[in-house]
Design a protein around this motif. Structure first.
Motif, PDB file in Angstrom:
ATOM      1  N   VAL A   1      10.492   2.742  69.243  1.00 46.29           N
ATOM      2  CA  VAL A   1      10.179   4.170  69.170  1.00 46.29           C
ATOM      3  C   VAL A   1       9.025   4.482  70.117  1.00 46.29           C
ATOM      4  CG1 VAL A   1       9.467   6.078  67.688  1.00 46.29           C
ATOM      5  CG2 VAL A   1      10.968   4.279  66.789  1.00 46.29           C
ATOM      6  N   VAL A   2       9.195   5.514  70.929  1.00 50.49           N
ATOM      7  CA  VAL A   2       8.188   5.929  71.909  1.00 50.49           C
ATOM      8  C   VAL A   2       8.060   7.447  71.887  1.00 50.49           C
ATOM      9  CG1 VAL A   2       8.659   3.956  73.428  1.00 50.49           C
ATOM     10  CG2 VAL A   2       9.870   6.115  73.788  1.00 50.49           C
ATOM     11  N   PRO A   3       6.943   7.983  72.398  1.00 48.20           N
ATOM     12  CA  PRO A   3       6.828   9.441  72.517  1.00 48.20           C
ATOM     13  C   PRO A   3       7.613   9.955  73.707  1.00 48.20           C
ATOM     14  CG  PRO A   3       4.852   8.408  73.372  1.00 48.20           C
ATOM     15  CD  PRO A   3       5.711   7.302  72.823  1.00 48.20           C
ATOM     16  N   SER A   4       8.176  11.141  73.574  1.00 46.43           N
ATOM     17  CA  SER A   4       8.811  11.807  74.708  1.00 46.43           C
ATOM     18  C   SER A   4       7.816  12.705  75.417  1.00 46.43           C
ATOM     19  CB  SER A   4      10.011  12.638  74.236  1.00 46.43           C
ATOM     20  OG  SER A   4      10.638  13.275  75.325  1.00 46.43           O
TER      21      SER A   4
ATOM     22  N   SER B   1      16.079  -0.684  73.821  1.00 48.27           N
ATOM     23  CA  SER B   1      16.400   0.740  73.979  1.00 48.27           C
ATOM     24  C   SER B   1      15.269   1.609  73.453  1.00 48.27           C
ATOM     25  CB  SER B   1      17.686   1.078  73.215  1.00 48.27           C
ATOM     26  OG  SER B   1      18.775   0.321  73.693  1.00 48.27           O
ATOM     27  N   PRO B   2      14.749   2.533  74.277  1.00 46.50           N
ATOM     28  CA  PRO B   2      13.736   3.460  73.771  1.00 46.50           C
ATOM     29  C   PRO B   2      14.364   4.526  72.881  1.00 46.50           C
ATOM     30  CG  PRO B   2      14.246   3.966  76.053  1.00 46.50           C
ATOM     31  CD  PRO B   2      15.026   2.738  75.709  1.00 46.50           C
ATOM     32  N   VAL B   3      13.697   4.842  71.791  1.00 54.15           N
ATOM     33  CA  VAL B   3      14.113   5.905  70.875  1.00 54.15           C
ATOM     34  C   VAL B   3      12.959   6.888  70.808  1.00 54.15           C
ATOM     35  CG1 VAL B   3      14.718   6.475  68.498  1.00 54.15           C
ATOM     36  CG2 VAL B   3      15.602   4.368  69.537  1.00 54.15           C
ATOM     37  N   PHE B   4      13.237   8.159  71.044  1.00 52.77           N
ATOM     38  CA  PHE B   4      12.173   9.149  71.182  1.00 52.77           C
ATOM     39  C   PHE B   4      11.861   9.841  69.854  1.00 52.77           C
ATOM     40  CE2 PHE B   4      14.186   8.793  75.364  1.00 52.77           C
ATOM     41  CZ  PHE B   4      13.080   8.401  76.110  1.00 52.77           C
ATOM     42  N   ALA B   5      10.565   9.957  69.570  1.00 53.92           N
ATOM     43  CA  ALA B   5      10.103  10.649  68.368  1.00 53.92           C
ATOM     44  C   ALA B   5       9.258  11.846  68.776  1.00 53.92           C
ATOM     45  CB  ALA B   5       9.302   9.706  67.473  1.00 53.92           C
ATOM     46  N   ASP B   6       9.071  12.765  67.849  1.00 54.70           N
ATOM     47  CA  ASP B   6       8.346  14.000  68.112  1.00 54.70           C
ATOM     48  C   ASP B   6       6.834  13.786  67.987  1.00 54.70           C
ATOM     49  OD1 ASP B   6       8.155  16.647  68.826  1.00 54.70           O
ATOM     50  OD2 ASP B   6       9.203  17.429  67.063  1.00 54.70           O
TER      51      ASP B   6
ATOM     52  N   THR C   1      15.567   2.695  62.468  1.00 56.73           N
ATOM     53  CA  THR C   1      16.878   2.177  62.060  1.00 56.73           C
ATOM     54  C   THR C   1      16.731   0.679  61.792  1.00 56.73           C
ATOM     55  OG1 THR C   1      17.696   1.480  64.235  1.00 56.73           O
ATOM     56  CG2 THR C   1      17.937   3.823  63.675  1.00 56.73           C
ATOM     57  N   SER C   2      17.823   0.054  61.437  1.00 58.71           N
ATOM     58  CA  SER C   2      17.793  -1.391  61.187  1.00 58.71           C
ATOM     59  C   SER C   2      17.525  -2.185  62.462  1.00 58.71           C
ATOM     60  CB  SER C   2      19.121  -1.844  60.567  1.00 58.71           C
ATOM     61  OG  SER C   2      20.199  -1.556  61.452  1.00 58.71           O
ATOM     62  N   ARG C   3      17.659  -1.528  63.623  1.00 53.54           N
ATOM     63  CA  ARG C   3      17.436  -2.216  64.900  1.00 53.54           C
ATOM     64  C   ARG C   3      16.029  -2.004  65.444  1.00 53.54           C
ATOM     65  NH1 ARG C   3      21.838  -0.018  68.843  1.00 53.54           N
ATOM     66  NH2 ARG C   3      20.767  -1.488  70.233  1.00 53.54           N
ATOM     67  N   THR C   4      15.236  -1.154  64.788  1.00 54.73           N
ATOM     68  CA  THR C   4      13.890  -0.864  65.283  1.00 54.73           C
ATOM     69  C   THR C   4      13.002  -2.093  65.153  1.00 54.73           C
ATOM     70  OG1 THR C   4      14.140   1.435  64.539  1.00 54.73           O
ATOM     71  CG2 THR C   4      11.932   0.696  65.149  1.00 54.73           C
ATOM     72  N   SER C   5      12.346  -2.453  66.247  1.00 50.81           N
ATOM     73  CA  SER C   5      11.471  -3.625  66.260  1.00 50.81           C
ATOM     74  C   SER C   5      10.012  -3.287  66.530  1.00 50.81           C
ATOM     75  CB  SER C   5      11.944  -4.625  67.326  1.00 50.81           C
ATOM     76  OG  SER C   5      13.253  -5.080  67.052  1.00 50.81           O
ATOM     77  N   ALA C   6       9.759  -2.120  67.130  1.00 51.12           N
ATOM     78  CA  ALA C   6       8.384  -1.799  67.521  1.00 51.12           C
ATOM     79  C   ALA C   6       8.205  -0.299  67.684  1.00 51.12           C
ATOM     80  CB  ALA C   6       8.015  -2.520  68.820  1.00 51.12           C
ATOM     81  N   VAL C   7       6.951   0.102  67.712  1.00 54.14           N
ATOM     82  CA  VAL C   7       6.558   1.476  68.000  1.00 54.14           C
ATOM     83  C   VAL C   7       5.486   1.417  69.090  1.00 54.14           C
ATOM     84  CG1 VAL C   7       5.484   3.586  67.114  1.00 54.14           C
ATOM     85  CG2 VAL C   7       7.021   2.239  65.643  1.00 54.14           C
ATOM     86  N   VAL C   8       5.649   2.223  70.123  1.00 56.26           N
ATOM     87  CA  VAL C   8       4.658   2.308  71.197  1.00 56.26           C
ATOM     88  C   VAL C   8       4.020   3.690  71.143  1.00 56.26           C
ATOM     89  CG1 VAL C   8       4.271   2.285  73.689  1.00 56.26           C
ATOM     90  CG2 VAL C   8       5.893   0.678  72.669  1.00 56.26           C
ATOM     91  N   TYR C   9       2.696   3.724  71.087  1.00 56.39           N
ATOM     92  CA  TYR C   9       2.001   5.010  71.011  1.00 56.39           C
ATOM     93  C   TYR C   9       1.054   5.174  72.194  1.00 56.39           C
ATOM     94  CZ  TYR C   9      -2.081   2.437  69.232  1.00 56.39           C
ATOM     95  OH  TYR C   9      -3.137   1.571  69.090  1.00 56.39           O
ATOM     96  N   VAL C  10       0.678   6.418  72.448  1.00 57.99           N
ATOM     97  CA  VAL C  10      -0.240   6.760  73.538  1.00 57.99           C
ATOM     98  C   VAL C  10      -1.316   7.687  72.973  1.00 57.99           C
ATOM     99  CG1 VAL C  10      -0.461   7.802  75.833  1.00 57.99           C
ATOM    100  CG2 VAL C  10       1.673   6.647  75.196  1.00 57.99           C
ATOM    101  N   ARG C  11      -2.560   7.412  73.306  1.00 57.03           N
ATOM    102  CA  ARG C  11      -3.658   8.321  72.917  1.00 57.03           C
ATOM    103  C   ARG C  11      -3.720   9.430  73.976  1.00 57.03           C
ATOM    104  NH1 ARG C  11      -7.098   5.495  69.139  1.00 57.03           N
ATOM    105  NH2 ARG C  11      -6.655   3.264  69.179  1.00 57.03           N
TER     106      ARG C  11
END
Length: 227
Positions: free
Chosen positions: A19-22, A38-43, A61-71
């Motif tokens: 999961v990444v920011p758009s 695969s990147p998945v975009f969150a709000d 989802t069951s395939r989600t392995s990580a979350v990338v965030y940005v300050r």
């Protein structure tokens, strides 16, 4: 260690989702794609303009392995909520670092405080607990009819000698290389309303006054044909 390397070192690759920011540059999504995942975009949260933990939770989802965030822009996002979410689901949480201004951070904060106290007609940045904000960029929202009003306001400022720019022209999920049939309302709203004003430590008091005067003289959003 860069974002892609952190993900790859953790074993994230083809078949995984991250999961990444758009509402950011394409860097986080590029890093994910570089691993084969695969990147998945969150709000984003409308106040912080950073990843909204609730939207992240909805994207898992069951395939989600990580979350990338940005300050983004220096705002101290709700890291506690993201950490709690990641821990509860066994996810890797990675910060994607962005370049920060190489000047006096305290002076930037002082300049931002000057704007916060004096600007009218725009929505000034919110701050975190205790008033914390890095102010890597000073990003306001121009209220009105979205992008046409924001762009007219920006043109009018530039005509008055105030440099400004749109910090996120196109959300990543709208770029051709990442096109998704996805509606992220706060991301879309941020891309339509946000405008970055000068805030660097090299600004003189006279320049700060000129920026405030130019913004306030416009009296808020302008019709698209006005500038």
């Amino acid at each position: 260690m860069g974002t892609q390397q952190k993900l790859a070192t953790a074993g994230i690759g083809p078949g995984d989702e991250v999961v990444v920011p758009s509402f950011a540059g394409p860097g986080p999504a590029d890093a994910v794609r570089g691993t084969g995942a695969s990147p998945v975009f969150a709000d984003i949260h409308p106040g912080s303009l950073c990843l909204d933990p609730a939207s992240v939770a909805a994207a898992l989802t069951s395939r989600t392995s990580a979350v990338v965030y940005v300050r983004l822009f220096g705002f101290p996002l709700d890291l506690t909520a993201l950490q709690s979410l990641a821990a509860s689901r066994g996810l890797l949480l990675v910060e994607h670092s962005t370049a920060t201004p190489a000047d006096d951070p305290e002076r930037r904060r002082a300049n931002a405080a000057y704007f916060n106290a004096r600007l009218t007609g725009v929505v000034t940045p919110v701050t975190g607990p205790g008033g914390r904000h890095g102010y890597h960029s000073y990003v306001v929202r121009v209220p009105g009819n979205g992008r046409p009003d924001r762009d007219a306001f920006a043109r009018a400022l530039r005509a008055r000698g105030v440099p400004c720019h749109v910090p996120v022209q196109t959300p990543v999920h709208r770029l051709p290389s990442y096109r998704r049939e996805l509606w992220l309302p706060e991301t879309e709203r941020g891309a339509d309303e946000c405008l970055a004003l000068p805030v660097g430590s090299d600004l003189s008091r006279r320049e700060l006054q000129r920026i405030v005067s130019a913004c306030n003289a416009l009296g808020g959003p302008l019709p698209a044909a006005a500038a």
